[in-house]
Design a protein around this motif. Structure first.
Motif, PDB file in Angstrom:
ATOM      1  N   GLY A 215      53.595  66.513  62.710  1.00  0.00           N
ATOM      2  CA  GLY A 215      54.196  68.153  62.395  1.00  0.00           C
ATOM      3  C   GLY A 215      53.901  68.249  60.860  1.00  0.00           C
ATOM      4  O   GLY A 215      53.615  69.011  60.679  1.00  0.00           O
ATOM      5  N   SER A 216      54.581  66.695  60.247  1.00  0.00           N
ATOM      6  CA  SER A 216      53.789  66.829  58.699  1.00  0.00           C
ATOM      7  C   SER A 216      52.811  67.295  58.018  1.00  0.00           C
ATOM      8  O   SER A 216      52.307  67.555  57.133  1.00  0.00           O
ATOM      9  CB  SER A 216      54.402  65.779  58.431  1.00  0.00           C
ATOM     10  OG  SER A 216      54.301  64.577  58.339  1.00  0.00           O
ATOM     11  N   ARG A 217      51.393  67.006  59.915  1.00  0.00           N
ATOM     12  CA  ARG A 217      50.361  67.349  59.284  1.00  0.00           C
ATOM     13  C   ARG A 217      49.495  68.285  59.720  1.00  0.00           C
ATOM     14  O   ARG A 217      48.303  68.259  59.674  1.00  0.00           O
ATOM     15  CB  ARG A 217      49.635  65.544  59.656  1.00  0.00           C
ATOM     16  CG  ARG A 217      49.822  64.171  58.908  1.00  0.00           C
ATOM     17  CD  ARG A 217      49.908  64.983  57.489  1.00  0.00           C
ATOM     18  NE  ARG A 217      49.322  63.441  56.301  1.00  0.00           N
ATOM     19  CZ  ARG A 217      50.825  62.625  55.809  1.00  0.00           C
ATOM     20  NH1 ARG A 217      52.016  63.208  56.070  1.00  0.00           N
ATOM     21  NH2 ARG A 217      50.801  62.377  55.410  1.00  0.00           N
ATOM     22  N   GLY A 218      50.357  69.041  60.070  1.00  0.00           N
ATOM     23  CA  GLY A 218      50.156  70.727  60.612  1.00  0.00           C
ATOM     24  C   GLY A 218      49.864  70.706  62.300  1.00  0.00           C
ATOM     25  O   GLY A 218      48.744  70.527  62.636  1.00  0.00           O
ATOM     26  N   VAL A 219      50.066  69.093  62.735  1.00  0.00           N
ATOM     27  CA  VAL A 219      49.587  68.466  64.202  1.00  0.00           C
ATOM     28  C   VAL A 219      50.688  68.635  65.331  1.00  0.00           C
ATOM     29  O   VAL A 219      51.571  68.060  65.079  1.00  0.00           O
ATOM     30  CB  VAL A 219      49.268  67.045  64.046  1.00  0.00           C
ATOM     31  CG1 VAL A 219      48.866  67.693  65.685  1.00  0.00           C
ATOM     32  CG2 VAL A 219      47.760  66.850  63.294  1.00  0.00           C
TER      33      VAL A 219
ATOM     34  N   GLY B 163      48.729  74.773  55.173  1.00  0.00           N
ATOM     35  CA  GLY B 163      48.248  75.199  53.974  1.00  0.00           C
ATOM     36  C   GLY B 163      47.593  76.189  53.666  1.00  0.00           C
ATOM     37  O   GLY B 163      47.560  76.794  54.823  1.00  0.00           O
ATOM     38  N   THR B 164      46.128  75.409  53.784  1.00  0.00           N
ATOM     39  CA  THR B 164      45.114  76.331  53.686  1.00  0.00           C
ATOM     40  C   THR B 164      44.043  76.329  54.484  1.00  0.00           C
ATOM     41  O   THR B 164      43.414  76.699  54.722  1.00  0.00           O
ATOM     42  CB  THR B 164      44.247  75.961  52.101  1.00  0.00           C
ATOM     43  OG1 THR B 164      43.873  74.592  52.430  1.00  0.00           O
ATOM     44  CG2 THR B 164      44.951  76.161  50.986  1.00  0.00           C
TER      45      THR B 164
END
Length: 429
Positions: free
Chosen positions: A386-390, A36-37
């Motif tokens: 993974g869905s949370r960028g981890v 995302g950002t």
């Protein structure tokens, strides 16, 4: 963070550790993937290291020299191609604790393992077994099985698998000593990891080598998960050979050119080998004679001229390691991974079991985790992360691996991993 008394679970404490980290500046030298950002919490350097920012220009330089000089770039390029593999030698030797003539960057890990086994696995009817660990990385298993079959033996009897004797399947030195005492007289070669890929356990190379040599065995190590992660001190370990890749902790790109070590005592070895022209003595290589005369040292196992576009990323990465220093990186890694282990124990003990040894010296960056609860819980957590960028990685049947890497990971990354686990658990209850 030298003791449990200093540990604090809050984000502010993690950020304070990052602010005091003398290696923190190296993070800016890597491309952190976006989420995302924001940036990902990238904890997967045990599988594929991040791209150093300087690598792009290094590869472009070689392309430009190709464009400008064509064949003359072998001699006139910014980094002439003819001796290019020597440009990585000193830093590579320093990283793995070897003499420069003991190391070479070439091929892929499994190809190098096969080349080493051609020379060092010389079975006899009395001594033809190979010792490996149970649940070794599949490529090693396949390579060792095929080598055994090529010599006319049966892997079912010729491969001796070292069983884990500790909780979570890790292996004690006593277990190594016992199997060598029991089977040493028929073991031709010991092939064990520097760091076991599934459990994250660090092996004691020097002690294992001494135990095996005492029984007359050749000793080699697969250091795929060790080089760039922990000091391996290959020369002083006394092992006969070692092989590794550079795309994990050494950040040299997918399918990166691999590394190989041959101990100095074998520098002039007359053992059989699979030969190629780039392994021929440099002083007479271009006389194009029909008889192979090997270059002394690890270079003598080379087959073909080096892949320049693959060596450029390795050259960049090794320069970073030379500035950071493997001992400083290891010191940070002990604190960083230790912090992650403490944070898991403090914040989410009801969610995660840590399979990796608790003793700091018996683990590197990686922690291998098993999720408590229903059978599908592990995969569910992995996908949620993974869905949370981890970003970690999944190994069948039920292991999540995360590796806070000292060159570019922060204490804050460890905190965010555990915080995300907490949110996942709260949402399921």
């Amino acid at each position: 963070m030298s003791s449990m008394q200093e540990f604090q679970p809050g984000l502010e404490w993690a950020r304070a550790q990052d602010a005091a980290d003398e290696l923190a500046g190296f993070r800016s030298e890597f491309c952190i993937p976006p989420h995302g950002t924001d940036e990902q919490v990238y904890l997967c350097g045990n599988s594929l290291g991040l791209l150093p920012r300087a690598t792009r220009q290094a590869v472009l330089d070689e392309l430009d020299d190709w464009s400008t000089h064509a064949v003359e770039a072998h001699f006139r390029g910014r980094h002439p191609w003819m001796p290019y593999h020597s440009f990585v030698r000193e830093h590579l030797a320093a990283l793995v604790g070897a003499e420069p003539a003991e190391v070479v960057a070439m091929n892929s890990l499994t190809a190098n393992l096969h080349l080493m086994l051609v020379s060092f696995y010389r079975p006899t009817p009395e001594r033809h077994a190979i010792l490996l660990e149970k649940r070794a990385f599949p490529s090693d298993q396949y390579a060792l099985q095929s080598q055994v079959r090529l010599h006319g033996y049966d892997p079912a009897t010729a491969l001796i698998e070292l069983e884990g004797d500790e909780a979570e399947g890790t292996i004690s030195l006593d277990a190594v000593a016992r199997v060598l005492e029991q089977h040493g007289e028929r073991i031709a070669v010991v092939v064990l990891p520097g760091v076991q890929y599934l459990t994250g356990q660090v092996f004691d190379l020097k002690t294992i080598t001494a135990l095996a040599h005492a029984k007359g065995c050749i000793v080699g190590f697969d250091l795929a998960h060790a080089v760039g992660n922990v000091p391996v001190n290959l020369h002083d370990s006394g092992c006969d050979f070692a092989v590794w890749c550079h795309y994990k902790y050494c950040n040299s790109g997918p399918g990166a050119v691999a590394g190989c070590f041959v101990h100095a005592r074998h520098a002039h070895s007359e053992r059989p080998r699979l030969a190629g022209w780039w392994g021929h003595d440099q002083s007479t290589r271009f006389q194009m004679g029909p008889d192979f005369v090997p270059t002394p040292g690890a270079d003598g196992w080379q087959l073909s001229n080096p892949p320049i576009l693959a060596l450029a990323p390795l050259r960049v990465s090794l320069q970073i390691f030379a500035r950071a220093g493997i001992d400083r990186l290891r010191a940070k890694s002990l604190r960083l991974t230790g912090y992650l282990a403490q944070l898991i124990a403090h914040e989410v003990p009801q969610v995660l079991d840590v399979l990796t040894p608790t003793e700091p010296q018996r683990r590197g960056c990686q922690l291998s985790l098993r999720v408590k609860g229903p059978r599908d819980s592990g995969r569910a957590l992995y996908e949620y992360l993974g869905s949370r960028g981890v970003v970690g990685d999944w190994r069948e049947p039920d292991v999540i691996r995360v590796a806070p890497t000292a060159l570019y990971n922060r204490f804050e990354d460890a905190w965010r991993f555990v915080d995300t686990v907490k949110h996942w658990h709260a949402g399921r209850n």
